[in-house]
Design a protein around this motif. Structure first.
Motif, PDB file in Angstrom:
ATOM      1  N   LEU A 159      33.285  40.018  36.500  1.00 57.08           N
ATOM      2  CA  LEU A 159      34.546  39.643  37.427  1.00 57.08           C
ATOM      3  C   LEU A 159      35.632  40.280  36.721  1.00 57.08           C
ATOM      4  CD1 LEU A 159      34.295  36.169  38.836  1.00 57.08           C
ATOM      5  CD2 LEU A 159      33.484  38.537  39.740  1.00 57.08           C
ATOM      6  N   ALA A 160      35.800  39.920  35.450  1.00 53.14           N
ATOM      7  CA  ALA A 160      37.027  40.714  34.389  1.00 53.14           C
ATOM      8  C   ALA A 160      36.813  42.305  34.743  1.00 53.14           C
ATOM      9  CB  ALA A 160      36.972  40.113  33.115  1.00 53.14           C
ATOM     10  N   ARG A 161      35.984  42.878  34.546  1.00 53.04           N
ATOM     11  CA  ARG A 161      35.997  44.134  34.361  1.00 53.04           C
ATOM     12  C   ARG A 161      36.202  44.600  35.868  1.00 53.04           C
ATOM     13  NH1 ARG A 161      30.860  43.646  31.773  1.00 53.04           N
ATOM     14  NH2 ARG A 161      29.654  44.188  33.487  1.00 53.04           N
ATOM     15  N   LYS A 198      38.804  22.725  42.801  1.00 53.12           N
ATOM     16  CA  LYS A 198      40.154  22.218  42.983  1.00 53.12           C
ATOM     17  C   LYS A 198      40.908  22.169  41.656  1.00 53.12           C
ATOM     18  CE  LYS A 198      39.310  18.902  46.763  1.00 53.12           C
ATOM     19  NZ  LYS A 198      39.478  17.499  47.083  1.00 53.12           N
ATOM     20  N   LEU A 199      40.177  22.067  40.447  1.00 46.00           N
ATOM     21  CA  LEU A 199      40.839  22.338  38.954  1.00 46.00           C
ATOM     22  C   LEU A 199      40.916  23.871  38.589  1.00 46.00           C
ATOM     23  CD1 LEU A 199      38.971  19.314  37.487  1.00 46.00           C
ATOM     24  CD2 LEU A 199      41.179  18.969  38.285  1.00 46.00           C
ATOM     25  N   SER A 200      40.204  24.396  39.013  1.00 40.94           N
ATOM     26  CA  SER A 200      40.022  25.850  38.509  1.00 40.94           C
ATOM     27  C   SER A 200      39.604  26.898  39.706  1.00 40.94           C
ATOM     28  CB  SER A 200      39.180  26.201  37.422  1.00 40.94           C
ATOM     29  OG  SER A 200      39.227  27.306  37.040  1.00 40.94           O
ATOM     30  N   PRO A 201      40.429  27.688  40.277  1.00 37.36           N
ATOM     31  CA  PRO A 201      40.184  28.703  41.414  1.00 37.36           C
ATOM     32  C   PRO A 201      38.763  29.339  41.270  1.00 37.36           C
ATOM     33  CG  PRO A 201      42.578  28.671  40.986  1.00 37.36           C
ATOM     34  CD  PRO A 201      41.880  27.920  39.982  1.00 37.36           C
ATOM     35  N   VAL A 202      38.097  29.619  42.087  1.00 40.11           N
ATOM     36  CA  VAL A 202      36.821  30.291  42.078  1.00 40.11           C
ATOM     37  C   VAL A 202      36.950  31.437  42.825  1.00 40.11           C
ATOM     38  CG1 VAL A 202      35.352  28.086  41.868  1.00 40.11           C
ATOM     39  CG2 VAL A 202      35.609  28.986  44.280  1.00 40.11           C
ATOM     40  N   LYS A 203      38.089  31.814  43.522  1.00 36.67           N
ATOM     41  CA  LYS A 203      38.093  32.986  44.308  1.00 36.67           C
ATOM     42  C   LYS A 203      39.629  33.572  44.242  1.00 36.67           C
ATOM     43  CE  LYS A 203      37.613  34.685  49.245  1.00 36.67           C
ATOM     44  NZ  LYS A 203      36.589  35.137  49.397  1.00 36.67           N
ATOM     45  N   TYR A 204      39.618  34.901  43.777  1.00 38.24           N
ATOM     46  CA  TYR A 204      40.569  35.633  43.829  1.00 38.24           C
ATOM     47  C   TYR A 204      40.775  36.622  44.852  1.00 38.24           C
ATOM     48  CZ  TYR A 204      42.511  32.715  39.925  1.00 38.24           C
ATOM     49  OH  TYR A 204      43.057  31.909  39.104  1.00 38.24           O
ATOM     50  N   GLU A 205      41.866  36.919  45.559  1.00 37.79           N
ATOM     51  CA  GLU A 205      41.825  37.889  46.585  1.00 37.79           C
ATOM     52  C   GLU A 205      42.995  38.977  46.092  1.00 37.79           C
ATOM     53  OE1 GLU A 205      40.745  35.698  50.832  1.00 37.79           O
ATOM     54  OE2 GLU A 205      42.901  36.176  50.147  1.00 37.79           O
ATOM     55  N   PHE A 206      42.551  40.294  46.444  1.00 38.18           N
ATOM     56  CA  PHE A 206      43.659  41.284  46.102  1.00 38.18           C
ATOM     57  C   PHE A 206      44.083  41.750  47.436  1.00 38.18           C
ATOM     58  CE2 PHE A 206      40.429  41.343  42.685  1.00 38.18           C
ATOM     59  CZ  PHE A 206      41.206  41.405  41.673  1.00 38.18           C
ATOM     60  N   VAL A 216      37.048  38.551  44.303  1.00 33.88           N
ATOM     61  CA  VAL A 216      36.137  38.427  43.095  1.00 33.88           C
ATOM     62  C   VAL A 216      35.967  36.785  43.249  1.00 33.88           C
ATOM     63  CG1 VAL A 216      36.739  40.198  41.533  1.00 33.88           C
ATOM     64  CG2 VAL A 216      38.159  37.989  41.390  1.00 33.88           C
ATOM     65  N   ASN A 217      34.578  36.442  43.084  1.00 37.79           N
ATOM     66  CA  ASN A 217      34.247  35.076  43.540  1.00 37.79           C
ATOM     67  C   ASN A 217      33.297  34.511  42.363  1.00 37.79           C
ATOM     68  OD1 ASN A 217      35.149  34.975  46.662  1.00 37.79           O
ATOM     69  ND2 ASN A 217      34.084  37.036  46.065  1.00 37.79           N
ATOM     70  N   THR A 218      33.612  33.152  42.043  1.00 34.22           N
ATOM     71  CA  THR A 218      32.581  32.441  41.024  1.00 34.22           C
ATOM     72  C   THR A 218      31.834  31.327  41.825  1.00 34.22           C
ATOM     73  OG1 THR A 218      33.911  32.715  39.256  1.00 34.22           O
ATOM     74  CG2 THR A 218      32.326  30.964  39.082  1.00 34.22           C
ATOM     75  N   HIS A 219      30.491  31.520  41.753  1.00 37.25           N
ATOM     76  CA  HIS A 219      29.760  30.595  42.633  1.00 37.25           C
ATOM     77  C   HIS A 219      29.403  29.492  41.582  1.00 37.25           C
ATOM     78  CE1 HIS A 219      28.804  34.466  44.371  1.00 37.25           C
ATOM     79  NE2 HIS A 219      29.802  34.174  45.107  1.00 37.25           N
ATOM     80  N   TYR A 238      23.245  31.553  37.279  1.00 36.21           N
ATOM     81  CA  TYR A 238      24.741  31.367  37.668  1.00 36.21           C
ATOM     82  C   TYR A 238      25.007  32.758  38.138  1.00 36.21           C
ATOM     83  CZ  TYR A 238      25.777  27.407  34.666  1.00 36.21           C
ATOM     84  OH  TYR A 238      25.729  26.351  33.901  1.00 36.21           O
ATOM     85  N   THR A 239      26.080  32.645  39.247  1.00 33.21           N
ATOM     86  CA  THR A 239      26.271  33.958  39.914  1.00 33.21           C
ATOM     87  C   THR A 239      27.653  34.074  40.333  1.00 33.21           C
ATOM     88  OG1 THR A 239      25.967  32.995  42.261  1.00 33.21           O
ATOM     89  CG2 THR A 239      24.054  33.832  41.176  1.00 33.21           C
ATOM     90  N   SER A 240      27.979  35.415  40.561  1.00 32.48           N
ATOM     91  CA  SER A 240      29.534  35.873  40.996  1.00 32.48           C
ATOM     92  C   SER A 240      29.420  37.000  41.767  1.00 32.48           C
ATOM     93  CB  SER A 240      30.344  36.009  39.752  1.00 32.48           C
ATOM     94  OG  SER A 240      30.003  36.966  39.034  1.00 32.48           O
ATOM     95  N   CYS A 241      30.545  37.456  42.460  1.00 29.50           N
ATOM     96  CA  CYS A 241      30.306  38.676  43.231  1.00 29.50           C
ATOM     97  C   CYS A 241      31.714  39.381  43.461  1.00 29.50           C
ATOM     98  CB  CYS A 241      29.791  38.462  44.648  1.00 29.50           C
ATOM     99  SG  CYS A 241      30.585  37.475  45.683  1.00 29.50           S
ATOM    100  N   VAL A 242      31.863  40.680  43.599  1.00 27.83           N
ATOM    101  CA  VAL A 242      32.990  41.249  43.797  1.00 27.83           C
ATOM    102  C   VAL A 242      32.677  41.931  45.171  1.00 27.83           C
ATOM    103  CG1 VAL A 242      34.528  43.217  43.078  1.00 27.83           C
ATOM    104  CG2 VAL A 242      32.867  41.994  41.474  1.00 27.83           C
TER     105      VAL A 242
END
Length: 285
Positions: A159-161, A198-206, A216-219, A238-242
């Motif tokens: 997600l960072a890259r 709620k404590l740490s966002p799992v989805k950021y939108e551009f 970018v999404n953290t699951h 663990y998974t994440s997606c762009v």
């Protein structure tokens, strides 16, 4: 544009728009392949039993479309005023996904993955929105995703890259994108993950203005548990997606380049080209 009841809910893309969307998809796919992603292909619909495992019909009922066969007795199979009435469709056993990444988890269901696994796929997504707005918001659109499976650290590094790549690509195009934490009820049925969300966002939108064109999404290990995907250690993956909404990128570029899609295509190719120094260092000595 077309759609029922006068809504601009669907788009048939012309040659120039199609070329631009294909080029965007080639670029986004290339980012994933360069990182070692393997490309897979998924169907445009899944059994309801598969999507139900992900709480789709509990957390996103407002977006859901389902598909069933026609009831062939009597005249129920005949549409009236462009619609099939009650009783015209038998039980709906298939669901139309509202996100592409589901295919990646179902592909790996019951399997084992490396700590640094990466796949990419594109699919048609379907959303029953409360309104539609041309290319900006469609009932059916294409979404390219790069999906990370493995260790939590791996999912976050990916997600960072890609965050950096999205921002650099948009800057090269002269497009100003905001990065906003997005509210998403995905973990509504999982109290532990819902609290963490709620404590740490799992989805950021551009966002371009008020339009999200990538995310970018953290699951965490939600899909790993639901699909029994495990690591070599035996732990659930663990998974994440762009995600990239291709028609939404097309809408933004159409506006930004004042409907000159040839100029937009040239700019996209130039923005994606490697810098001279990087290209030179990639050449064999």
């Amino acid at each position: 544009m077309t759609g029922s009841d006068g809504e601009q809910a669907l788009a048939i893309l012309g040659p120039q728009a199609t070329a631009l969307v294909k080029e965007l998809d080639r670029i986004f796919t290339g980012w994933g392949l360069a990182d070692g992603a393997e490309e897979i292909s998924a169907p445009p619909l899944f059994p309801v039993t598969d999507l139900e495992k992900f709480d789709v019909y509990t957390n996103f009922p407002h977006l859901a479309w389902v598909a069933g066969s026609l009831e062939l007795t009597g005249d129920q199979f005949r549409p009236v005023e462009g619609k099939f009435g009650p009783g015209a469709v038998t039980e709906a056993r298939y669901g139309l996904p509202h996100a592409t990444c589901y295919g990646a988890y179902l592909f790996h269901e019951g399997g084992q993955v490396a700590d640094d696994s990466l796949v990419t796929l594109v699919n048609r997504c379907f959303r029953n929105e409360d309104h539609y707005s041309g290319l900006r918001r469609l009932a059916s659109f294409q979404m390219r995703e790069i999906v990370a499976l493995g260790s939590f650290e791996h999912t976050q590094e990916v997600l960072a890259r890609f965050t950096g790549r999205i921002q650099a690509f948009a800057a090269a195009l002269g497009i100003e994108l905001g990065r906003e934490a997005a509210g998403d009820p995905f973990f509504q049925n999982d109290s532990g993950r819902a609290l963490m969300q709620k404590l740490s966002p799992v989805k950021y939108e551009f966002q371009y203005g008020d339009l999200a064109i990538a995310s970018v999404n953290t699951h965490r290990n939600f899909f790993g548990e639901r699909c029994s995907i495990r690591l070599d250690s035996g732990e659930h993956a663990y998974t994440s997606c762009v995600a990239f909404g291709l028609e939404r990128w097309l809408a933004v570029l159409t506006e930004h380049f004042d409907t000159d899609l040839d100029a937009a295509l040239d700019a996209v190719r130039a923005a994606a080209a490697p810098a001279p120094a990087a290209a030179a260092s990639a050449e064999p000595s």
